[in-house]
Design a protein around this motif. Structure first.
Motif, mmCIF file in Angstrom:
data_model
loop_
_atom_site.group_PDB
_atom_site.id
_atom_site.type_symbol
_atom_site.label_atom_id
_atom_site.label_comp_id
_atom_site.label_asym_id
_atom_site.label_seq_id
_atom_site.Cartn_x
_atom_site.Cartn_y
_atom_site.Cartn_z
ATOM 1 N N SER A 13 45.142 34.966 42.341
ATOM 2 C CA SER A 13 44.604 34.024 43.333
ATOM 3 C C SER A 13 45.614 32.952 43.708
ATOM 4 N N ARG A 14 46.501 32.641 42.746
ATOM 5 C CA ARG A 14 47.395 31.480 42.943
ATOM 6 C C ARG A 14 48.778 31.777 42.383
ATOM 7 N N GLY A 15 49.693 30.871 42.664
ATOM 8 C CA GLY A 15 50.983 30.810 41.973
ATOM 9 C C GLY A 15 51.825 32.069 42.057
ATOM 10 N N ILE A 16 52.451 32.413 40.945
ATOM 11 C CA ILE A 16 53.398 33.534 40.905
ATOM 12 C C ILE A 16 52.683 34.861 41.179
ATOM 13 N N GLY A 17 51.454 34.999 40.678
ATOM 14 C CA GLY A 17 50.681 36.217 40.952
ATOM 15 C C GLY A 17 50.417 36.364 42.440
ATOM 16 N N THR A 34 43.271 40.365 41.042
ATOM 17 C CA THR A 34 42.133 39.974 40.202
ATOM 18 C C THR A 34 42.411 38.578 39.679
ATOM 19 N N ASP A 35 41.351 37.900 39.267
ATOM 20 C CA ASP A 35 41.527 36.550 38.728
ATOM 21 C C ASP A 35 40.232 36.145 38.014
ATOM 22 N N ILE A 36 40.363 35.178 37.133
ATOM 23 C CA ILE A 36 39.145 34.640 36.511
ATOM 24 C C ILE A 36 38.319 33.906 37.569
ATOM 25 N N CYS A 54 34.675 38.395 38.477
ATOM 26 C CA CYS A 54 35.508 37.635 37.538
ATOM 27 C C CYS A 54 36.245 38.618 36.633
ATOM 28 N N PHE A 55 37.572 38.486 36.543
ATOM 29 C CA PHE A 55 38.381 39.380 35.707
ATOM 30 C C PHE A 55 39.130 38.496 34.714
ATOM 31 N N ASP A 56 38.430 38.172 33.620
ATOM 32 C CA ASP A 56 39.019 37.310 32.579
ATOM 33 C C ASP A 56 39.839 38.194 31.648
ATOM 34 N N VAL A 57 41.174 38.009 31.683
ATOM 35 C CA VAL A 57 42.055 38.915 30.928
ATOM 36 C C VAL A 57 41.835 38.827 29.412
ATOM 37 N N ALA A 58 41.223 37.753 28.962
ATOM 38 C CA ALA A 58 41.028 37.596 27.515
ATOM 39 C C ALA A 58 39.769 38.303 27.007
ATOM 40 N N ASN A 82 51.268 41.458 35.408
ATOM 41 C CA ASN A 82 50.431 40.719 34.464
ATOM 42 C C ASN A 82 50.784 39.239 34.585
ATOM 43 N N ALA A 83 50.202 38.566 35.606
ATOM 44 C CA ALA A 83 50.613 37.181 35.882
ATOM 45 C C ALA A 83 49.586 36.136 35.456
ATOM 46 N N ALA A 84 48.388 36.572 35.015
ATOM 47 C CA ALA A 84 47.380 35.575 34.610
ATOM 48 C C ALA A 84 47.917 34.778 33.429
ATOM 49 N N ALA A 147 51.770 26.571 20.928
ATOM 50 C CA ALA A 147 51.016 27.818 21.091
ATOM 51 C C ALA A 147 51.601 28.626 22.251
ATOM 52 N N TYR A 148 51.960 27.930 23.341
ATOM 53 C CA TYR A 148 52.484 28.598 24.544
ATOM 54 C C TYR A 148 53.810 29.298 24.230
ATOM 55 N N THR A 149 54.722 28.594 23.523
ATOM 56 C CA THR A 149 56.021 29.217 23.225
ATOM 57 C C THR A 149 55.829 30.444 22.334
ATOM 58 N N ALA A 151 53.099 32.309 22.134
ATOM 59 C CA ALA A 151 52.443 33.356 22.926
ATOM 60 C C ALA A 151 53.452 34.059 23.840
ATOM 61 N N LYS A 152 54.326 33.287 24.478
ATOM 62 C CA LYS A 152 55.283 33.884 25.412
ATOM 63 C C LYS A 152 56.360 34.682 24.671
ATOM 64 N N ALA A 153 56.766 34.217 23.478
ATOM 65 C CA ALA A 153 57.683 35.018 22.648
ATOM 66 C C ALA A 153 56.996 36.333 22.304
ATOM 67 N N PHE A 180 61.049 26.644 35.269
ATOM 68 C CA PHE A 180 60.047 25.799 35.943
ATOM 69 C C PHE A 180 59.981 26.207 37.416
ATOM 70 N N THR A 181 58.776 26.606 37.850
ATOM 71 C CA THR A 181 58.598 27.226 39.162
ATOM 72 C C THR A 181 57.667 26.377 40.012
ATOM 73 N N ARG A 182 58.085 26.127 41.253
ATOM 74 C CA ARG A 182 57.357 25.190 42.118
ATOM 75 C C ARG A 182 56.091 25.835 42.693
HETATM 76 N N1 LIG Z 1 54.991 27.861 37.136
HETATM 77 C C1 LIG Z 1 55.891 27.847 36.150
HETATM 78 O O1 LIG Z 1 56.717 26.911 36.057
HETATM 79 C C2 LIG Z 1 55.922 28.969 35.138
HETATM 80 C C3 LIG Z 1 57.067 29.061 34.324
HETATM 81 C C4 LIG Z 1 57.140 30.078 33.392
HETATM 82 C C5 LIG Z 1 56.106 31.001 33.279
HETATM 83 N N2 LIG Z 1 55.009 30.881 34.068
HETATM 84 C C6 LIG Z 1 53.952 31.887 33.891
HETATM 85 O O2 LIG Z 1 53.661 32.500 35.125
HETATM 86 C C7 LIG Z 1 52.318 32.971 35.097
HETATM 87 C C8 LIG Z 1 51.621 32.472 36.347
HETATM 88 O O3 LIG Z 1 51.593 31.050 36.290
HETATM 89 P P1 LIG Z 1 51.554 30.148 37.593
HETATM 90 O O4 LIG Z 1 52.576 29.093 37.426
HETATM 91 O O5 LIG Z 1 51.563 30.992 38.800
HETATM 92 O O6 LIG Z 1 50.143 29.438 37.354
HETATM 93 P P2 LIG Z 1 48.911 29.174 38.329
HETATM 94 O O7 LIG Z 1 48.010 28.266 37.559
HETATM 95 O O8 LIG Z 1 49.362 28.764 39.668
HETATM 96 O O9 LIG Z 1 48.227 30.622 38.440
HETATM 97 C C9 LIG Z 1 47.673 31.247 37.323
HETATM 98 C C10 LIG Z 1 46.484 32.093 37.760
HETATM 99 O O10 LIG Z 1 45.941 32.719 36.574
HETATM 100 C C11 LIG Z 1 44.544 32.595 36.627
HETATM 101 N N3 LIG Z 1 43.972 32.655 35.277
HETATM 102 C C12 LIG Z 1 43.963 31.686 34.332
HETATM 103 N N4 LIG Z 1 43.313 32.114 33.239
HETATM 104 C C13 LIG Z 1 42.926 33.385 33.500
HETATM 105 C C14 LIG Z 1 42.200 34.354 32.750
HETATM 106 N N5 LIG Z 1 41.728 34.103 31.523
HETATM 107 N N6 LIG Z 1 41.986 35.569 33.312
HETATM 108 C C15 LIG Z 1 42.425 35.830 34.574
HETATM 109 N N7 LIG Z 1 43.088 34.941 35.340
HETATM 110 C C16 LIG Z 1 43.331 33.727 34.792
HETATM 111 C C17 LIG Z 1 44.269 31.273 37.322
HETATM 112 O O11 LIG Z 1 42.957 31.207 37.857
HETATM 113 C C18 LIG Z 1 45.368 31.253 38.390
HETATM 114 O O12 LIG Z 1 44.925 31.857 39.600
HETATM 115 C C19 LIG Z 1 51.696 32.434 33.802
HETATM 116 O O13 LIG Z 1 51.717 33.446 32.829
HETATM 117 C C20 LIG Z 1 52.630 31.310 33.420
HETATM 118 O O14 LIG Z 1 52.643 31.087 32.031
HETATM 119 C C21 LIG Z 1 54.893 29.895 35.006
#
Ligand SMILES: NC(=O)c1ccc[n+]([C@@H]2O[C@H](COP(=O)([O-])OP(=O)(O)OC[C@H]3O[C@@H](n4cnc5c(N)ncnc54)[C@H](O)[C@@H]3O)[C@@H](O)[C@H]2O)c1
Length: 265
Positions: A13-17, A34-36, A54-58, A82-84, A147-149, A151-153, A180-182
């Motif tokens: 729905s947002r961001g990198i996905g 898909t997205d939560i 709703c597609f909650d990956v967890a 796999n961007a959630a 926790a994030y570091t 999880a990502k490792a 860090f991504t804008r």
């Molecule tokens: N933006 C950055 O600086 C950055 C840097 C490194 C890694 N990342 C990674 O990139 C990925 C995307 O992040 P982003 O920056 O685009 O964030 P974002 O918040 O813009 O987008 C994340 C999306 O994931 C969805 N989401 C959250 N929990 C969810 C769940 N349980 N099930 C399904 N969907 C869920 C949110 O609703 C949102 O649409 C993430 O894994 C994040 O850790 C981002």
């Protein structure tokens, strides 16, 4: 390009996905996001399909039933992004609340595993597919987001082991590690003053943030036959964050004029 099936994008729905889904659709792929919180990504072409549930990956039950229903409705998944994910909360070790730990690890590691396994097993049975997991440079460095570091490792490690498991079955599994991504979310953090752009960029060799489309380009490439011999890699897309992070221990990163802190070396 893998154009014979659909490409599933989690967290689309947002961001990198969202940026990945839009780029894939613009390049002729059939994309299901898909997205939560399912929403049409801003400026997405009409061809992008938004899975309405709703597609909650967890959640294992939701992922299993969701993947089955998506394939039944739209056809076999041949590419997975796999961007959630959720960002880590900054805390000292003694102040980490375990519900925050569990939330981050459940979504970022367990969720990535659940979706990759559910889709990858189906791809392996069909002997064809490519998966890109979104990790982070945080998974390769140290920071107060414990926790994030971790999880990502874990995502980086999982990418390697899945690549080994399914290599002979014709499924490639790779990761990208954004710096860090804008995204809209990060920009809102900067605009509100909660984050400092100067601090976020000072260790990047290129001295800037990454654009979501730059991460999407790497993802699209890793899904495509252009990377047909590549599996199990973790590709940083970080404007040189990893390359530049240690320079501060020496004399710092040079500016475009070659000077450091205004001085000639
Ligand atoms: N933006 C950055 O600086 C950055 C840097 C490194 C890694 N990342 C990674 O990139 C990925 C995307 O992040 P982003 O920056 O685009 O964030 P974002 O918040 O813009 O987008 C994340 C999306 O994931 C969805 N989401 C959250 N929990 C969810 C769940 N349980 N099930 C399904 N969907 C869920 C949110 O609703 C949102 O649409 C993430 O894994 C994040 O850790 C981002």
């Amino acid at each position: 390009m893998i154009k014979d099936g659909i490409i599933l994008v989690t967290g689309g729905s947002r961001g990198i996905g969202a940026a990945s889904a839009i780029m894939l659709a613009e390049r002729g792929h059939r994309v299901v996001v898909t997205d939560i919180k399912p929403e049409r990504p801003t400026d997405a072409p009409a061809s992008v399909i938004v899975w309405p549930d709703c597609f909650d990956v967890a959640r294992e039950d939701i992922v299993s039933a969701g993947v089955e229903a998506i394939e039944k409705t739209h056809g076999p998944i041949t590419g997975l992004v796999n961007a959630a994910g959720v960002f880590g909360k900054m805390h000292s070790l003694d102040r980490i609340r375990m519900e925050n730990w569990d939330r981050e690890v459940n979504i970022d590691l367990r969720g990535t595993f659940l979706v990759a396994r559910t889709v990858g097993v189906r791809m392996a049975a069909r002997k064809h597919g490519a998966i890109v997991n979104v990790a982070s440079v945080a998974g390769m460095t140290s920071g107060p987001i414990h926790a994030y570091t971790a999880a990502k490792a874990g995502v980086i490690q999982l990418t390697l082991s899945m690549a080994g498991e399914w290599g002979r079955a014709g499924v490639r599994v790779n990761a990208v590690s954004p710096g860090f991504t804008r995204t809209v979310a990060l920009q809102a953090g900067i605009d509100s003053g909660a984050m400092s752009e100067e601090r976020l960029t000072r260790n990047a060799a290129m001295g800037r943030l990454v654009q979501p489309s730059e991460v999407a380009e790497a993802i699209v490439w890793l899904l495509s036959p252009m990377s047909s011999a590549i599996t199990g890699v973790n590709l940083p897309v970080d404007a040189g964050f990893l390359a530049g992070s240690t320079w501060d221990s020496y004399w710092g990163l040079p500016n475009s004029d070659g000077k450091i802190h205004g001085k000639t070396r």
